[in-house]
Design an enzyme around this catalytic site. Structure first.
Site, mmCIF file in Angstrom:
data_model
loop_
_atom_site.group_PDB
_atom_site.id
_atom_site.type_symbol
_atom_site.label_atom_id
_atom_site.label_comp_id
_atom_site.label_asym_id
_atom_site.label_seq_id
_atom_site.Cartn_x
_atom_site.Cartn_y
_atom_site.Cartn_z
ATOM 1 C CG HIS A 140 -6.020 1.641 4.741
ATOM 2 N ND1 HIS A 140 -5.621 2.619 5.624
ATOM 3 C CD2 HIS A 140 -5.012 0.738 4.680
ATOM 4 C CE1 HIS A 140 -4.401 2.312 6.068
ATOM 5 N NE2 HIS A 140 -4.014 1.181 5.510
ATOM 6 C CE LYS A 195 -0.196 3.221 4.719
ATOM 7 N NZ LYS A 195 -0.205 3.303 6.163
ATOM 8 N N GLY A 231 1.929 1.793 10.941
ATOM 9 C CA GLY A 231 2.933 2.861 10.923
ATOM 10 C C GLY A 231 3.551 3.167 12.278
ATOM 11 C CB SER A 264 4.516 -2.243 12.264
ATOM 12 O OG SER A 264 4.069 -0.950 12.609
ATOM 13 C CG ASN A 289 -1.746 1.228 1.372
ATOM 14 O OD1 ASN A 289 -1.844 2.021 0.433
ATOM 15 N ND2 ASN A 289 -2.377 1.412 2.527
HETATM 16 P P1 PGA Z 1 2.502 0.061 7.700
HETATM 17 O O1 PGA Z 1 1.094 0.318 7.005
HETATM 18 O O2 PGA Z 1 3.075 -1.205 7.099
HETATM 19 O O3 PGA Z 1 3.331 1.275 7.362
HETATM 20 O O4 PGA Z 1 2.259 -0.081 9.154
HETATM 21 C C1 PGA Z 1 0.215 -0.745 6.737
HETATM 22 C C2 PGA Z 1 -1.048 -0.221 6.106
HETATM 23 O O5 PGA Z 1 -1.426 0.919 6.361
HETATM 24 O O6 PGA Z 1 -1.695 -0.925 5.322
#
Ligand code: PGA
Length: 253
Positions: A93, A10, A171, A211, A8
């Protein structure tokens, strides 16, 4: 079951950055058995589809508007995504739920729209830290799941991947234990078995997100009932994402 490794991006990377990214990633993951899905900013979907060609990587959107066509300035619908070659889309999401007030009812409408178009939906669910500290994890997951899947027929589940993403793990660098992830997967499968049936439930792909990185993936791949991962931050570096993808091939079968 096939393993899914979903990125993802984003709101990161320009179209030029994504072309370069794919040039690095494609040779790294070319021998992998896992299905790679890249959820990209919509403006880069068409060029990414062209760039990956027939190499098996699926290009996905990160969101759709639930309506067919009409006066919804700035929005993109499922048909439009499909029209530029996307084969999948993230739905619900937690960042959409938090920043854009997406409710379970809206998520349900978006799922319907994706289903109608034939896009694979990656339905994201997961508890907040408030839910977790108040013992509401299971209740939240079940609410999101049942409301999001309301009136979705059993034969449509083959086009749905469920992403279990605890909001507090996204995150943050903080993650649930393997046992906690396993438990959530069981809760999801049982809920699907109750609404549909056991065979259907066992065939739905359930992935974990929050994460994940190129180090902790070694532990995550050990979760036997888990069908893959959804990766945000660590997916932005092709070498790191490549390690995550290839980790699934190293699991003893
Ligand atoms: P992250 O995000 O791996 O940075 O924690 C996962 C997500 O938002 O799908």
């Amino acid at each position: 079951m096939k393993k899914y490794v979903i990125a993802n991006f984003k709101m990161n990377k320009t179209d030029g950055d994504i072309t370069k990214y794919l040039s690095t990633l494609m040779p790294i993951v070319s021998g992998s058995e896992a299905q790679v899905i890249l959820a990209l900013p919509s403006v880069s979907i068409k060029s990414a589809v062209t760039k990956v060609g027939k190499n098996g990587i699926i290009i996905a959107g990160q969101n759709i508007n639930e309506n067919d066509f009409g006066s919804y300035t700035g929005e993109i619908n499922a048909e439009m995504l499909k029209g530029v070659g996307a084969k999948a889309v993230l739905i619900g999401h937690s960042e959409r739920r938090t920043h854009f007030a997406e409710s379970d009812e809206l998520v349900n409408k978006k799922l319907f729209s994706a289903m109608k178009t034939g896009l694979i939906s990656i339905l994201c669910i997961g508890e907040t830290i408030f839910d977790k500290t108040n013992g509401l994890t299971e209740k939240t997951i079940l609410r999101q799941l049942t409301k999001s899947l309301k009136s979705i027929y059993a034969n449509e589940l083959k086009n749905i991947i469920i992403a279990y993403e605890p909001v507090w793990a996204i995150g943050t660098g903080v993650m649930p234990s393997n046992a906690e992830i396993s438990k959530a997967v069981k809760v999801i499968r049982k809920a699907l078995a109750d609404v549909y049936d056991k065979t259907i439930a066992s065939n739905v792909a359930i992935v974990y997100g929050g994460s994940i990185n190129d180090f902790n993936i070694k532990d995550i791949v050990k979760i036997s009932d888990l069908d893959g991962v959804l990766v945000g931050g660590a997916s932005l570096v092709p070498e790191k994402f490549g390690i995550i993808v290839n980790s699934f091939d190293k699991v003893k079968k």
